[in-house]
Design a protein around this motif. Sequence first.
Motif, PDB file in Angstrom:
ATOM      1  N   LEU A 125       0.827  -1.209   0.000  1.00  0.00           N
ATOM      2  CA  LEU A 125       0.000   0.000   0.000  1.00  0.00           C
ATOM      3  C   LEU A 125       0.862   1.259   0.000  1.00  0.00           C
ATOM      4  O   LEU A 125       0.705   2.152  -0.840  1.00  0.00           O
ATOM      5  CB  LEU A 125      -0.907   0.031   1.230  1.00  0.00           C
ATOM      6  CG  LEU A 125      -2.125  -0.893   1.259  1.00  0.00           C
ATOM      7  CD1 LEU A 125      -2.837  -0.786   2.611  1.00  0.00           C
ATOM      8  CD2 LEU A 125      -3.091  -0.568   0.132  1.00  0.00           C
ATOM      9  N   GLN A 126       1.756   1.369   0.979  1.00  0.00           N
ATOM     10  CA  GLN A 126       2.426   2.653   1.227  1.00  0.00           C
ATOM     11  C   GLN A 126       3.640   2.907   0.350  1.00  0.00           C
ATOM     12  O   GLN A 126       3.933   4.039  -0.024  1.00  0.00           O
ATOM     13  CB  GLN A 126       2.798   2.748   2.717  1.00  0.00           C
ATOM     14  CG  GLN A 126       1.570   2.720   3.605  1.00  0.00           C
ATOM     15  CD  GLN A 126       1.874   2.855   5.106  1.00  0.00           C
ATOM     16  OE1 GLN A 126       1.103   3.453   5.821  1.00  0.00           O
ATOM     17  NE2 GLN A 126       2.983   2.332   5.572  1.00  0.00           N
TER      18      GLN A 126
ATOM     19  N   LYS B  96       6.463  -8.780  17.297  1.00  0.00           N
ATOM     20  CA  LYS B  96       6.461  -9.360  18.646  1.00  0.00           C
ATOM     21  C   LYS B  96       6.606  -8.287  19.715  1.00  0.00           C
ATOM     22  O   LYS B  96       6.224  -8.477  20.863  1.00  0.00           O
ATOM     23  CB  LYS B  96       7.554 -10.422  18.802  1.00  0.00           C
ATOM     24  CG  LYS B  96       8.970  -9.939  18.654  1.00  0.00           C
ATOM     25  CD  LYS B  96       9.922 -11.141  18.893  1.00  0.00           C
ATOM     26  CE  LYS B  96      11.390 -10.753  18.854  1.00  0.00           C
ATOM     27  NZ  LYS B  96      11.780 -10.090  17.600  1.00  0.00           N
ATOM     28  N   ASP B  97       7.120  -7.112  19.312  1.00  0.00           N
ATOM     29  CA  ASP B  97       7.284  -6.041  20.308  1.00  0.00           C
ATOM     30  C   ASP B  97       7.382  -4.713  19.557  1.00  0.00           C
ATOM     31  O   ASP B  97       7.381  -4.672  18.319  1.00  0.00           O
ATOM     32  CB  ASP B  97       8.528  -6.289  21.160  1.00  0.00           C
ATOM     33  CG  ASP B  97       9.766  -6.488  20.285  1.00  0.00           C
ATOM     34  OD1 ASP B  97      10.711  -7.162  20.734  1.00  0.00           O
ATOM     35  OD2 ASP B  97       9.768  -6.005  19.114  1.00  0.00           O
ATOM     36  N   ASN B  98       7.506  -3.626  20.307  1.00  0.00           N
ATOM     37  CA  ASN B  98       7.542  -2.308  19.662  1.00  0.00           C
ATOM     38  C   ASN B  98       8.794  -2.141  18.805  1.00  0.00           C
ATOM     39  O   ASN B  98       8.807  -1.391  17.830  1.00  0.00           O
ATOM     40  CB  ASN B  98       7.477  -1.199  20.724  1.00  0.00           C
ATOM     41  CG  ASN B  98       6.076  -1.037  21.278  1.00  0.00           C
ATOM     42  OD1 ASN B  98       5.722  -1.727  22.242  1.00  0.00           O
ATOM     43  ND2 ASN B  98       5.261  -0.197  20.655  1.00  0.00           N
ATOM     44  N   TYR B  99       9.849  -2.830  19.183  1.00  0.00           N
ATOM     45  CA  TYR B  99      11.087  -2.773  18.399  1.00  0.00           C
ATOM     46  C   TYR B  99      10.814  -3.287  16.983  1.00  0.00           C
ATOM     47  O   TYR B  99      11.096  -2.630  15.992  1.00  0.00           O
ATOM     48  CB  TYR B  99      12.158  -3.632  19.102  1.00  0.00           C
ATOM     49  CG  TYR B  99      13.486  -3.738  18.422  1.00  0.00           C
ATOM     50  CD1 TYR B  99      13.781  -4.836  17.593  1.00  0.00           C
ATOM     51  CD2 TYR B  99      14.485  -2.780  18.614  1.00  0.00           C
ATOM     52  CE1 TYR B  99      15.026  -4.959  16.988  1.00  0.00           C
ATOM     53  CE2 TYR B  99      15.730  -2.899  18.011  1.00  0.00           C
ATOM     54  CZ  TYR B  99      15.990  -4.007  17.202  1.00  0.00           C
ATOM     55  OH  TYR B  99      17.226  -4.125  16.588  1.00  0.00           O
ATOM     56  N   GLN B 100      10.177  -4.446  16.891  1.00  0.00           N
ATOM     57  CA  GLN B 100       9.877  -5.008  15.566  1.00  0.00           C
ATOM     58  C   GLN B 100       8.778  -4.204  14.872  1.00  0.00           C
ATOM     59  O   GLN B 100       8.812  -4.009  13.667  1.00  0.00           O
ATOM     60  CB  GLN B 100       9.439  -6.476  15.678  1.00  0.00           C
ATOM     61  CG  GLN B 100       9.276  -7.124  14.302  1.00  0.00           C
ATOM     62  CD  GLN B 100       8.709  -8.528  14.342  1.00  0.00           C
ATOM     63  OE1 GLN B 100       8.328  -9.049  15.405  1.00  0.00           O
ATOM     64  NE2 GLN B 100       8.638  -9.161  13.198  1.00  0.00           N
ATOM     65  N   ALA B 101       7.817  -3.699  15.661  1.00  0.00           N
ATOM     66  CA  ALA B 101       6.731  -2.898  15.061  1.00  0.00           C
ATOM     67  C   ALA B 101       7.308  -1.656  14.400  1.00  0.00           C
ATOM     68  O   ALA B 101       6.943  -1.299  13.288  1.00  0.00           O
ATOM     69  CB  ALA B 101       5.706  -2.513  16.134  1.00  0.00           C
ATOM     70  N   ALA B 102       8.252  -1.011  15.079  1.00  0.00           N
ATOM     71  CA  ALA B 102       8.889   0.180  14.517  1.00  0.00           C
ATOM     72  C   ALA B 102       9.632  -0.179  13.230  1.00  0.00           C
ATOM     73  O   ALA B 102       9.567   0.526  12.228  1.00  0.00           O
ATOM     74  CB  ALA B 102       9.847   0.789  15.536  1.00  0.00           C
ATOM     75  N   GLN B 103      10.300  -1.286  13.240  1.00  0.00           N
ATOM     76  CA  GLN B 103      11.054  -1.725  12.056  1.00  0.00           C
ATOM     77  C   GLN B 103      10.103  -1.979  10.882  1.00  0.00           C
ATOM     78  O   GLN B 103      10.316  -1.492   9.778  1.00  0.00           O
ATOM     79  CB  GLN B 103      11.809  -3.017  12.382  1.00  0.00           C
ATOM     80  CG  GLN B 103      12.621  -3.562  11.224  1.00  0.00           C
ATOM     81  CD  GLN B 103      13.239  -4.924  11.544  1.00  0.00           C
ATOM     82  OE1 GLN B 103      12.827  -5.615  12.483  1.00  0.00           O
ATOM     83  NE2 GLN B 103      14.234  -5.292  10.775  1.00  0.00           N
ATOM     84  N   GLU B 104       9.004  -2.731  11.150  1.00  0.00           N
ATOM     85  CA  GLU B 104       8.056  -3.043  10.077  1.00  0.00           C
ATOM     86  C   GLU B 104       7.432  -1.763   9.520  1.00  0.00           C
ATOM     87  O   GLU B 104       7.273  -1.595   8.320  1.00  0.00           O
ATOM     88  CB  GLU B 104       6.932  -3.953  10.603  1.00  0.00           C
ATOM     89  CG  GLU B 104       7.364  -5.325  11.062  1.00  0.00           C
ATOM     90  CD  GLU B 104       8.003  -6.151   9.937  1.00  0.00           C
ATOM     91  OE1 GLU B 104       8.737  -7.094  10.246  1.00  0.00           O
ATOM     92  OE2 GLU B 104       7.784  -5.813   8.743  1.00  0.00           O
ATOM     93  N   ALA B 105       7.097  -0.841  10.407  1.00  0.00           N
ATOM     94  CA  ALA B 105       6.371   0.362   9.983  1.00  0.00           C
ATOM     95  C   ALA B 105       7.257   1.278   9.150  1.00  0.00           C
ATOM     96  O   ALA B 105       6.854   1.744   8.086  1.00  0.00           O
ATOM     97  CB  ALA B 105       5.829   1.106  11.201  1.00  0.00           C
ATOM     98  N   ILE B 106       8.492   1.509   9.597  1.00  0.00           N
ATOM     99  CA  ILE B 106       9.349   2.454   8.847  1.00  0.00           C
ATOM    100  C   ILE B 106       9.723   1.852   7.502  1.00  0.00           C
ATOM    101  O   ILE B 106       9.754   2.530   6.488  1.00  0.00           O
ATOM    102  CB  ILE B 106      10.598   2.856   9.662  1.00  0.00           C
ATOM    103  CG1 ILE B 106      11.277   4.082   9.033  1.00  0.00           C
ATOM    104  CG2 ILE B 106      11.576   1.705   9.801  1.00  0.00           C
ATOM    105  CD1 ILE B 106      10.583   5.383   9.339  1.00  0.00           C
ATOM    106  N   LYS B 107       9.908   0.532   7.486  1.00  0.00           N
ATOM    107  CA  LYS B 107      10.226  -0.126   6.210  1.00  0.00           C
ATOM    108  C   LYS B 107       9.042  -0.020   5.252  1.00  0.00           C
ATOM    109  O   LYS B 107       9.202   0.133   4.050  1.00  0.00           O
ATOM    110  CB  LYS B 107      10.526  -1.624   6.453  1.00  0.00           C
ATOM    111  CG  LYS B 107      11.971  -1.910   6.838  1.00  0.00           C
ATOM    112  CD  LYS B 107      12.183  -3.349   7.312  1.00  0.00           C
ATOM    113  CE  LYS B 107      11.391  -4.382   6.568  1.00  0.00           C
ATOM    114  NZ  LYS B 107      11.474  -5.726   7.214  1.00  0.00           N
ATOM    115  N   ALA B 108       7.824  -0.101   5.807  1.00  0.00           N
ATOM    116  CA  ALA B 108       6.617  -0.124   4.959  1.00  0.00           C
ATOM    117  C   ALA B 108       6.186   1.275   4.537  1.00  0.00           C
ATOM    118  O   ALA B 108       5.213   1.419   3.804  1.00  0.00           O
ATOM    119  CB  ALA B 108       5.475  -0.802   5.699  1.00  0.00           C
TER     120      ALA B 108
END
Length: 749
Positions: A271-272, A303-315
């Motif tokens: 999407l992004q 699994k945690d905010n660390y991975q969430a941040a990684q997924e979000a900035i990459k996406a």
Amino acid sequence: MIKISRKAIYILMLSGCMAAGNRTFAQQDNTNKKVEALLARMTLDEKIGQLNQYNGDWEATGPVTKDVGNKIEEIKQGRVGAVLNIMGTTHTRTFQEAAMQSRLKIPLLFGQDVIHGYHISFPIPLAEASSWDMGAIERAERIAATEASASGINWTFAPMVDIARDPRWGRVMEGAGEDPYLGSLIAAARVKGFQGTGLGSTDAVMACAKHFAAYGAAIGGRDYNSVDMSPRTLWEIYLPPFKAALDAGVSTFMNSFNDLNGTPATGNSYLQRDILKGKWGFKGFVVSDWGSIGEMINHGYAKDNYQAAQEAIKAGSDMDMESRSYINNLAKLVADKKVPVSLIDDAVRRILTKKFELGLFDDPYRFINPEREKTSLNRPENVDDARDMARKSIVLLKNENQLLPLSRSLKTIALIGPLAKAEKELKGFWSLDVDKGQGIVSLMEGMQNQAGQTKFLYAKGCSITDTSRDGFADAIAAAKKADVVVMAMGEAPDMTGEAKSKSNIHLPGIQEELIKEIKATGKPVVVLLMAGRPMIFNWTADHVPAILYTWWLGSQGGNAMADVLYGDYNPSGKLPITFPRSEGQIPIYYNHYNTGRPARNDNDLFYTSAYIDLPNSPQYAFGYGLSYTTFDYKSMEIGKFNPSAKSDKIIPVSFMIQNTGKYAGEEVVQLYLSDMVSQPLRPIKELKDFRKILLQPGQIKRIAFNIKPDELSFYNDKLERIIQPGTFEVMIGSASNDIRLQKTFELTE
Ligand code: GLC
């Protein structure tokens, strides 16, 4: 039969030109240089700070993260790039002064949900969509922007452009209904209204197309629920309004809470990055929807905010609203070589570019001017526009024996119902309380303002939800003393909006029982229905002679309803969304496929795609709405195909329309197209154009449309935009189920 060459149409389509932005290349180049110069001076922490947005301390529009730290101190340390829910020149100045104490003095963005008005409350967006009046809608947002930008706001989280086919979903009130074409025009009108002549003017605020994407298709109409759909449906139905917002120059996008086909939108690079920033070339920035980055943990995608941040900035999620995932994890992700600084730099560039375009680096306080705040709010001419928008948003569903308009010579009117005196309720959901409920005109007040000698009897009759019949006797007594009864019924304003999905969308409580009792008095009854969604009210629809759907009309609602009731304004609204007979029919929408066993009529239930206990037809169809007058459509012509014409004029269609009644009135004439044989399938009809026409009694006009090449095209299974030869049917109607004229043309190879 008109024959048209498909090859020629492809050539015309290729000659289309890109929409030009409203900034010169020199201006853009100058801004880019400033952004690069500033970026070069920033530390990694300062860059990450720009990607961080906090909610204010006064109002939350989502689950509040337990307050950690001191926001003002964090702003001074350069750890915050934007805030939201901080309104007024006093509060915004406090926060901007803190930002000016940071090392690089990068100004804050102030975001706010200015969804349908700031100080003056306009009708809810779904009501405005019923006007089919792009000029009025743009004007409404222009006024909202003028008021908000005088109060320190420089970014609105609007327009919400989510297509919605499910009235159980509470946020249906916030958009423009079910149709991609109408929704696209409205998305563009709203962006232009908010952004005015372009960022840099002190009365222009950044608009935000939300929620990207397909949030309105939540399974079961349950807010925040999963979305699962084919790529073709995504591209044909749910993406067009976002593309229209982008083409209109929208500054920002907001992603959505839902997962789409198994990937949360916030972590969805298809999407992004592939679509929005890649194919569509979007240069603005994407903000997460409240905490949606951190919510990828709940989704089970991180699994945690660390991975969430990684997924979000990459996406491609550039700014983190309220989850604190970025501010707490991005520096470590860079150190751990999990995220390249280049991704952070790209997000920072996008955000800084908008701050420069807003003029915030020239003057961080340019939107924070108490004098302008005083003179910009609640201007009389803007209140008049709110009344005009409200009148245009009302839909006349029924008017047997011309019961409406009411005569001012009526001696007694009984005003009955739980919403007859409603004031702040008229603002609906996503309204701001800046006016503390001042200046809102109730139905009763609106009618009294205009009614001359008429005497009004009032009885509440019942409440919105409870089952007490204690008020029935007074209501019946009032009705019996009156010449006409006007009933104001509906939902509570907080029964639609965010997190307000309902499994039962019937008129709540025992309101329909009260309507029956009042009808039984034999008095003429007019029912006004107020809600943020289509409700189900089948008995009323079948037995009450006059029905107006007034949605939530905002500050001037009472005056607007009175204008229509007394005929000072002839209702012209058309439904932007289908009204079902039962929740069991949902999802129900007009642009559906025919199936191999289409129900030819409401009684043909045998071996056809139909329910055995209910007709297939809706209670009211997309595009439906009556007038106090009548219109006759005739003499339809499809002109010769003209390959040398400009790319947007290839198949001229025209017809005559006459006002055959005794009132001047506006009619929204709708043009639908059907691609009769196609692979893959096409809907039985699709709205492709419309005009809102004012006609005096007896007046005749010839209306001309031009079917454009792109309107014949659609996505195949490979998501290629194609046109197939064959027979097309052109339908001209007063509603999607009220086709008055039709002709076909042949598209040859
Ligand atoms: C809310 C809404 C979004 C709104 C944002 C900020 O949760 O989903 O539409 O703009 O948070 O209030």
